[in-house]
Design an enzyme around this catalytic site. Structure first.
Site, short mmCIF file in Angstrom:
data_model
loop_
_atom_site.label_atom_id
_atom_site.label_comp_id
_atom_site.label_asym_id
_atom_site.label_seq_id
_atom_site.Cartn_x
_atom_site.Cartn_y
_atom_site.Cartn_z
N ASN A 62 0.77 -1.26 -0.04
CA ASN A 62 0.19 -0.01 0.01
C ASN A 62 0.97 1.15 -0.05
OD1 ASN A 62 0.63 -1.11 2.73
ND2 ASN A 62 -0.93 0.49 3.40
N GLU A 64 0.24 5.30 0.66
CA GLU A 64 -0.75 6.29 1.08
C GLU A 64 -0.30 7.69 0.62
OE1 GLU A 64 -2.04 4.05 5.08
OE2 GLU A 64 -1.00 5.72 5.51
N CYS A 73 -4.13 0.52 -2.67
CA CYS A 73 -3.95 -0.53 -1.99
C CYS A 73 -2.96 -1.22 -2.43
CB CYS A 73 -5.23 -1.27 -1.91
SG CYS A 73 -6.45 -0.36 -1.15
N GLU A 75 -2.99 -4.57 -3.22
CA GLU A 75 -3.46 -5.62 -4.24
C GLU A 75 -3.50 -5.08 -5.44
OE1 GLU A 75 -5.84 -6.31 0.14
OE2 GLU A 75 -4.58 -4.75 -1.08
N CYS A 115 -10.39 -3.06 -4.43
CA CYS A 115 -9.51 -4.03 -4.96
C CYS A 115 -10.33 -5.31 -5.25
CB CYS A 115 -8.57 -4.44 -3.74
SG CYS A 115 -7.45 -3.23 -3.25
#
Length: 163
Positions: A62, A64, A73, A75, A115
């Site tokens: 991830n 941010e 994210c 994924e 996701c």
């Protein structure tokens, strides 16, 4: 009116030792990726490792941003990188590992809705399911045989006309 039940079977492993060698390797890669997550706001790090049908492994974590919607994210970082680096190569498995700087994550953290939707698009595109393995820092490992299991009644391109 009628009532229908939508559900799925979830495999729960008490230990990584119950996984196949390939699944263990992918969980290790997801944990390594998690350690490089950029999560200064949530302090919640997630790593993902994607196994492709050609046995390549692509990782993500991830990322941010102070403007929260601008982050991504783990994924999606991993899946999008796999799609960019290996176009047309099917994704067979995604392993996800989650941890926090403020507490011990003792249960698996499933992919968020964005996701799930993104992975579902890849399932539809490749016409084959993507297995999901997810785990917290400690505790059980969950295994789903398809993202469609955790995204019932999902939206796909069949709603957009002649797709």
């Amino acid at each position: 009116m009628k009532k229908e039940h939508i559900g799925f079977d979830l495999l729960v492993f008490d230990s990584e030792n119950e996984l196949s060698d390939q699944e263990k390797k992918l969980m290790v890669e997801a944990r390594k990726a998690r350690k490089n997550a950029y999560a200064p706001y949530s302090n919640f790090q997630v790593g993902a490792a994607v196994l492709l049908e050609n046995n390549e492994i692509v990782i993500g974590n991830n990322q941010e941003n102070a403007s929260y919607p601008s982050g991504l994210c783990a994924e999606r970082v991993a899946v999008f990188q796999a799609g960019a680096k290996y176009p047309g190569v099917a994704i067979t498995l995604v392993a996800i590992s989650a941890a926090s700087n403020t507490y011990t994550v003792m249960r698996p953290a499933a992919p968020c809705g964005n996701c799930r939707q993104s992975i579902a698009e890849y399932e539809q595109k490749q016409k084959s399911p993507i297995v999901l393995l997810f785990q917290g820092e400690k505790g059980p490992i969950y295994r789903c045989s398809s993202v469609a299991d955790i995204l019932p009644l999902g939206f796909d391109n069949s709603f957009l006309g002649d797709s």
